[in-house]
Design an enzyme around this catalytic site. Structure first.
Site, PDB file in Angstrom:
ATOM      1  N   LYS A  23       8.941  19.987  81.398  1.00 16.75           N
ATOM      2  CA  LYS A  23       8.679  18.603  80.989  1.00 16.75           C
ATOM      3  C   LYS A  23       7.496  18.520  80.013  1.00 16.75           C
ATOM      4  O   LYS A  23       7.432  17.606  79.191  1.00 16.75           O
ATOM      5  CB  LYS A  23       8.379  17.715  82.204  1.00 16.75           C
ATOM      6  CG  LYS A  23       9.386  17.767  83.334  1.00 16.75           C
ATOM      7  CD  LYS A  23      10.684  17.089  82.985  1.00 16.75           C
ATOM      8  CE  LYS A  23      11.529  16.680  84.188  1.00 16.75           C
ATOM      9  NZ  LYS A  23      12.090  17.776  84.983  1.00 16.75           N
TER      10      LYS A  23
HETATM   11  C1  PLP Z   1      13.319  17.933  85.530  1.00 21.79           C
HETATM   12  C2  PLP Z   1      13.673  19.303  85.981  1.00 21.79           C
HETATM   13  C3  PLP Z   1      14.992  19.754  85.985  1.00 21.79           C
HETATM   14  C4  PLP Z   1      16.151  18.859  85.605  1.00 21.79           C
HETATM   15  O1  PLP Z   1      16.135  18.501  84.248  1.00 21.79           O
HETATM   16  P1  PLP Z   1      16.981  17.255  83.737  1.00 21.79           P
HETATM   17  O2  PLP Z   1      16.591  17.071  82.331  1.00 21.79           O
HETATM   18  O3  PLP Z   1      16.579  16.099  84.611  1.00 21.79           O
HETATM   19  O4  PLP Z   1      18.418  17.609  83.925  1.00 21.79           O
HETATM   20  C5  PLP Z   1      15.241  21.072  86.346  1.00 21.79           C
HETATM   21  N1  PLP Z   1      14.236  21.887  86.731  1.00 21.79           N
HETATM   22  C6  PLP Z   1      12.956  21.486  86.760  1.00 21.79           C
HETATM   23  C7  PLP Z   1      11.907  22.422  87.205  1.00 21.79           C
HETATM   24  C8  PLP Z   1      12.623  20.187  86.374  1.00 21.79           C
HETATM   25  O5  PLP Z   1      11.353  19.790  86.401  1.00 21.79           O
END
Ligand code: PLP
Length: 465
Positions: free
Chosen positions: A112
């Site tokens: 993120k």
């Molecule tokens: C947010 C997240 C996901 C999922 O990603 P999306 O974009 O919501 O599909 C997978 N793994 C981790 C560690 C995340 O933080």
């Protein structure tokens, strides 16, 4: 570049507008009016560029006139300069076919950060000098919250209200949010699931009175700028493995469908992607939708991969819009039906359009643990539970002779208990956040009701001027 809503009935916006907007006024999500293309030559020219240079190149067509090229380059340098690895998103080889793309070298150790470090700077750039104020309301299953808080703490003109499901994020995840004591950061533990928290955020955006009283902005992946920033690493990885001469497959641990949708955008722009493998845990609505056309909400089962414990994947609407012929009125009708009954069938056009690029898989707890042990025993790599779900799906997917890149979405030290259970090794937090468990925490616990949450926010947020 102009942006339109998936439900066809909201103002058309430019990049600045779409960055500051959350949900579109008609309840839809914004998408570019058409996909910009990068030619094979342009993709070849990405070879040898740094991550920040690649980012400016890939994002420029989406940004349009909202920033000059120099401004965009400077923001990319600043955002990606905070990563602990000079490659920003390094590739790691596991065997002759399998690769990891490590997306967790940012300040909060999850992918993120790649988008949110940039989004924080974009907000500041677009708000400064206009005397405008933005109230960010977000729901997090763990990693969005900490990444957004790190990117926005102490920034002027912005208040952040971050909702997480009480007791359903890891201790590391919670502390990464609640130990940031900047006065513009407000952490709320909701007595409910992530979907409850997300539903309240959506309701706040849809409450016209509330949304205009406080200018609401989004850091969830409903925000287009986040997806745009994630498109970059598909290009960065693929050119290093031989694109555009060679097709590459990607396996993506999926929750809200944002990360894998960014891969779809990369393909639309011309990157030769062999397959996008959507990996879910036992909360498998997306696997059921993509394999059988059945998008129906079940209960949420808590798992060791909490960022994927999701039943309603907001960004799936973007795919349904694009592969279903971009008919906003028809999609609005379909989504209204879904919101009322919590279930829908995909149309034939949607099923077939998705199948051209996507495949999906559901990975249970044992299969996740086996993938963690395999990475450890065969490549000496310790991976986190989310990444393990991606890798399990990657190893059994049929993608011909294409190399398969699993997106490593979190640092294993964010989930030390699950990693230790599977591999016997307990990953240590990197030195830069090693004192996390000594820091003071601050958060408020609220019931999962719209009234409680909006009253709390109204007391503390700065009204729009
Ligand atoms: C947010 C997240 C996901 C999922 O990603 P999306 O974009 O919501 O599909 C997978 N793994 C981790 C560690 C995340 O933080």
């Amino acid at each position: 570049m102009r942006y339109v809503s998936t439900r066809g009935n909201a103002p058309v916006l430019d990049f600045e507008g779409v960055t500051l907007a959350g949900l579109a006024a008609d309840g839809g999500l914004y998408l570019p009016e058409q996909w910009p293309a990068l030619s094979a030559d342009a993709i070849r020219d990405l070879r040898g560029l740094t991550y920040a240079e690649t980012a400016a190149e890939v994002m420029a067509p989406f940004v349009g006139d909202s920033l000059t090229r120099d401004e965009l380059t400077a923001l990319c340098d600043q955002a990606y300069g905070r990563f602990a690895h000079d490659a920003v998103t390094p590739l790691v080889q596991l065997d002759h076919r399998q690769w990891l793309l490590e997306l967790f070298h940012g300040p909060t150790l999850a992918f993120k950060d790649v988008a949110l470090q940039l989004l924080g700077l974009l907000f500041e750039r677009f708000l400064t000098g206009k005397n405008r104020h933005l109230t960010i309301i977000g729901a997090t299953s763990g990693d969005t919250g900490s990444a957004a808080i790190d990117a926005l703490a102490g920034r002027e003109h912005i208040d952040v209200f971050m909702l997480h499901p009480a007791g359903r994020v890891s201790d590391v995840q919670r502390r990464q949010m609640t130990t940031v004591l900047a006065p513009n950061i407000h952490n709320i533990a909701i007595q409910g699931s992530f979907d409850d928290a997300q539903a309240m955020v959506k309701a706040a955006f849809n409450d016209k009175d509330f949304a205009t009283r406080f200018r609401l902005g989004a850091v969830n992946s409903i925000n287009w700028a986040r997806l745009m920033a994630q498109v970059v690493y598909y290009f960065y990885a693929a050119v290093r493995l031989g694109a555009p001469e060679r097709r590459i497959a990607f396996a993506v641990p999926t929750g809200n469908f944002g990360d894998v949708f960014a891969g779809y955008v990369a393909a639309k722009m011309g990157l030769p992607i062999a397959k996008l493998i959507v990996a879910t845990n036992v909360n498998d609505i997306l696997h059921r939708a993509l394999s059988a056309g059945d998008y129906s909400v079940g209960g949420v089962t808590p798992t060791p991969s909490p960022s994927m414990d999701i039943q309603v994947s907001s960004n799936f609407e973007r795919l349904l819009f694009d592969v279903g012929g971009r008919d906003g009125a028809a999609l609005a009708e379909q989504m209204r039906g879904f919101e009322a009954s919590k279930a829908m069938r995909l149309t034939n056009a949607q099923t077939e359009g998705a199948a051209a690029l996507f495949t999906s898989d559901r990975v249970d707890l044992d299969e996740m643990a086996i993938a963690m042990r395999w990475a450890c025993d065969h490549a000496g790599e310790i991976i986190d539970p989310h990444t393990a779900i991606g890798l399990a799906a990657a190893r059994r997917a049929d993608v011909g002779d294409a190399p398969v890149v699993t997106l490593a979405t979190a640092h294993p030290a964010k989930f030390p208990d699950a990693v230790e259970r599977a591999t016997g090794a307990r990953p240590a937090l990197p030195g830069r956040i090693g004192d996390l468990f000594d820091r003071e925490e601050r958060y408020t616990t609220l019931p999962a009701t719209f009234e409680a949450v909006t009253a709390y926010i109204a007391e503390r947020a700065t009204p729009a001027s």
